[in-house]
Design a protein around this motif. Structure first.
Motif, mmCIF file in Angstrom:
data_model
loop_
_atom_site.group_PDB
_atom_site.id
_atom_site.type_symbol
_atom_site.label_atom_id
_atom_site.label_comp_id
_atom_site.label_asym_id
_atom_site.label_seq_id
_atom_site.Cartn_x
_atom_site.Cartn_y
_atom_site.Cartn_z
ATOM 1 N N GLY A 33 0.798 -1.216 0.000
ATOM 2 C CA GLY A 33 0.000 0.000 0.000
ATOM 3 C C GLY A 33 0.826 1.259 0.000
ATOM 4 N N TRP A 34 0.183 2.352 0.426
ATOM 5 C CA TRP A 34 0.824 3.658 0.417
ATOM 6 C C TRP A 34 1.499 3.924 1.751
ATOM 7 C CZ3 TRP A 34 0.286 3.852 -4.377
ATOM 8 C CH2 TRP A 34 -0.920 3.656 -5.010
ATOM 9 N N GLY A 35 2.550 4.711 1.744
ATOM 10 C CA GLY A 35 3.211 5.067 2.988
ATOM 11 C C GLY A 35 4.385 5.973 2.758
ATOM 12 N N LYS A 36 4.862 6.537 3.820
ATOM 13 C CA LYS A 36 5.969 7.480 3.735
ATOM 14 C C LYS A 36 7.287 6.916 4.260
ATOM 15 C CE LYS A 36 3.908 11.268 2.247
ATOM 16 N NZ LYS A 36 4.310 12.057 1.123
ATOM 17 N N TYR A 37 7.249 5.811 5.038
ATOM 18 C CA TYR A 37 8.512 5.338 5.587
ATOM 19 C C TYR A 37 9.404 4.773 4.491
ATOM 20 C CZ TYR A 37 6.593 0.550 5.838
ATOM 21 O OH TYR A 37 6.040 -0.666 5.571
ATOM 22 N N ILE A 38 10.691 4.741 4.768
ATOM 23 C CA ILE A 38 11.669 4.274 3.789
ATOM 24 C C ILE A 38 11.683 2.747 3.765
ATOM 25 C CG2 ILE A 38 14.131 4.216 3.210
ATOM 26 C CD1 ILE A 38 14.322 7.019 4.483
ATOM 27 N N ASN A 39 11.537 2.181 2.582
ATOM 28 C CA ASN A 39 11.601 0.729 2.438
ATOM 29 C C ASN A 39 13.036 0.259 2.647
ATOM 30 O OD1 ASN A 39 8.841 0.320 1.658
ATOM 31 N ND2 ASN A 39 9.360 1.242 -0.299
ATOM 32 N N ASP A 40 13.179 -0.865 3.328
ATOM 33 C CA ASP A 40 14.500 -1.461 3.500
ATOM 34 C C ASP A 40 14.350 -2.980 3.600
ATOM 35 O OD1 ASP A 40 13.842 -2.144 6.193
ATOM 36 O OD2 ASP A 40 14.658 -0.265 6.928
ATOM 37 N N ALA A 41 15.456 -3.653 3.760
ATOM 38 C CA ALA A 41 15.463 -5.123 3.751
ATOM 39 C C ALA A 41 14.632 -5.731 4.881
ATOM 40 C CB ALA A 41 16.900 -5.632 3.825
ATOM 41 N N SER A 42 14.347 -4.982 5.932
ATOM 42 C CA SER A 42 13.546 -5.532 7.030
ATOM 43 C C SER A 42 12.049 -5.527 6.706
ATOM 44 C CB SER A 42 13.800 -4.746 8.320
ATOM 45 O OG SER A 42 13.239 -3.450 8.236
ATOM 46 N N ARG A 43 11.666 -4.892 5.596
ATOM 47 C CA ARG A 43 10.242 -4.786 5.242
ATOM 48 C C ARG A 43 9.963 -5.302 3.822
ATOM 49 N NH1 ARG A 43 7.758 0.180 8.283
ATOM 50 N NH2 ARG A 43 9.213 0.304 9.997
ATOM 51 N N LEU A 44 10.646 -6.344 3.423
ATOM 52 C CA LEU A 44 10.499 -6.853 2.059
ATOM 53 C C LEU A 44 9.076 -7.283 1.725
ATOM 54 C CD1 LEU A 44 13.738 -8.998 1.656
ATOM 55 C CD2 LEU A 44 13.263 -6.727 0.725
ATOM 56 N N PHE A 45 8.301 -7.681 2.729
ATOM 57 C CA PHE A 45 6.960 -8.178 2.470
ATOM 58 C C PHE A 45 5.881 -7.177 2.867
ATOM 59 C CE2 PHE A 45 9.732 -11.728 2.212
ATOM 60 C CZ PHE A 45 9.257 -12.382 1.087
ATOM 61 N N GLU A 46 6.287 -5.923 3.026
ATOM 62 C CA GLU A 46 5.318 -4.847 3.231
ATOM 63 C C GLU A 46 5.856 -3.526 2.666
ATOM 64 O OE1 GLU A 46 4.394 -4.012 7.328
ATOM 65 O OE2 GLU A 46 6.443 -4.289 7.987
ATOM 66 N N PHE A 47 6.326 -3.595 1.403
ATOM 67 C CA PHE A 47 6.800 -2.390 0.732
ATOM 68 C C PHE A 47 5.699 -1.349 0.653
ATOM 69 C CE2 PHE A 47 10.106 -4.983 -1.598
ATOM 70 C CZ PHE A 47 11.186 -4.324 -1.052
ATOM 71 N N LYS A 48 6.051 -0.118 0.882
ATOM 72 C CA LYS A 48 5.131 1.006 0.712
ATOM 73 C C LYS A 48 5.546 1.765 -0.530
ATOM 74 C CE LYS A 48 3.034 0.319 4.645
ATOM 75 N NZ LYS A 48 1.698 -0.201 4.731
ATOM 76 N N SER A 49 4.615 2.462 -1.139
ATOM 77 C CA SER A 49 4.936 3.239 -2.326
ATOM 78 C C SER A 49 4.227 4.583 -2.276
ATOM 79 C CB SER A 49 4.558 2.479 -3.595
ATOM 80 O OG SER A 49 3.181 2.212 -3.617
ATOM 81 N N GLN A 50 4.707 5.494 -3.096
ATOM 82 C CA GLN A 50 4.115 6.820 -3.205
ATOM 83 C C GLN A 50 2.862 6.731 -4.057
ATOM 84 O OE1 GLN A 50 5.055 9.835 -1.927
ATOM 85 N NE2 GLN A 50 3.310 10.787 -2.916
ATOM 86 N N GLU A 51 1.766 7.284 -3.601
ATOM 87 C CA GLU A 51 0.537 7.277 -4.398
ATOM 88 C C GLU A 51 0.692 8.199 -5.596
ATOM 89 O OE1 GLU A 51 -4.254 7.914 -4.004
ATOM 90 O OE2 GLU A 51 -2.978 8.578 -2.386
ATOM 91 N N SER A 52 0.335 7.703 -6.755
ATOM 92 C CA SER A 52 0.397 8.545 -7.953
ATOM 93 C C SER A 52 -0.922 8.551 -8.713
ATOM 94 C CB SER A 52 1.521 8.079 -8.871
ATOM 95 O OG SER A 52 1.273 6.771 -9.313
ATOM 96 N N VAL A 53 -1.898 7.817 -8.241
ATOM 97 C CA VAL A 53 -3.178 7.712 -8.935
ATOM 98 C C VAL A 53 -3.852 9.074 -9.074
ATOM 99 C CG1 VAL A 53 -5.499 6.713 -8.827
ATOM 100 C CG2 VAL A 53 -3.510 5.337 -8.195
ATOM 101 N N ASN A 54 -3.885 9.836 -7.992
ATOM 102 C CA ASN A 54 -4.557 11.135 -8.016
ATOM 103 C C ASN A 54 -3.578 12.289 -8.167
ATOM 104 O OD1 ASN A 54 -7.142 10.031 -7.646
ATOM 105 N ND2 ASN A 54 -6.710 9.751 -5.490
ATOM 106 N N ASN A 55 -2.339 11.976 -8.444
ATOM 107 C CA ASN A 55 -1.313 13.002 -8.559
ATOM 108 C C ASN A 55 -0.730 12.929 -9.963
ATOM 109 O OD1 ASN A 55 0.870 14.690 -8.403
ATOM 110 N ND2 ASN A 55 1.742 13.770 -6.566
ATOM 111 N N PRO A 56 -1.029 13.898 -10.814
ATOM 112 C CA PRO A 56 -0.514 13.835 -12.180
ATOM 113 C C PRO A 56 1.001 13.963 -12.256
ATOM 114 C CG PRO A 56 -1.560 15.936 -11.763
ATOM 115 C CD PRO A 56 -1.822 15.069 -10.569
ATOM 116 N N ASP A 57 1.629 14.438 -11.196
ATOM 117 C CA ASP A 57 3.084 14.575 -11.166
ATOM 118 C C ASP A 57 3.614 14.015 -9.849
ATOM 119 O OD1 ASP A 57 5.738 15.239 -11.342
ATOM 120 O OD2 ASP A 57 5.407 17.376 -11.649
ATOM 121 N N PRO A 58 3.792 12.680 -9.755
ATOM 122 C CA PRO A 58 4.200 12.067 -8.490
ATOM 123 C C PRO A 58 5.580 12.487 -8.021
ATOM 124 C CG PRO A 58 4.310 10.477 -10.268
ATOM 125 C CD PRO A 58 3.645 11.706 -10.819
#
Length: 66
Positions: A33-58
């Motif tokens: 899902g969406w989130g602001k924390y930095i992805n790292d090797a301790s969270r391989l199975f809960e990667f977060k990403s920047q939402e770009s669906v409603n943002n024409p310029d992510p």
């Protein structure tokens, strides 16, 4: 003929049990899902990403921060 190594949880629904099952199935990581924390090797199975669906310029937020 393309090996799938990552997964996106349907509706981002997951918990520790689901993450263990995804890992046991042989995936290398999963998007959770969406989130602001930095992805790292301790969270391989809960990667977060920047939402770009409603943002024409992510990348606008990144440029403003520079």
């Amino acid at each position: 003929g393309i090996k799938v190594t990552t997964l996106a949880y349907p509706y981002y629904a997951h918990d520790a049990r689901v993450m263990k099952a995804v890992q046991a199935a042989g995936y290398h990581g999963a998007r959770a899902g969406w989130g602001k924390y930095i992805n790292d090797a301790s969270r391989l199975f809960e990667f977060k990403s920047q939402e770009s669906v409603n943002n024409p310029d992510p990348f606008a937020e990144k440029r403003l921060a520079d």
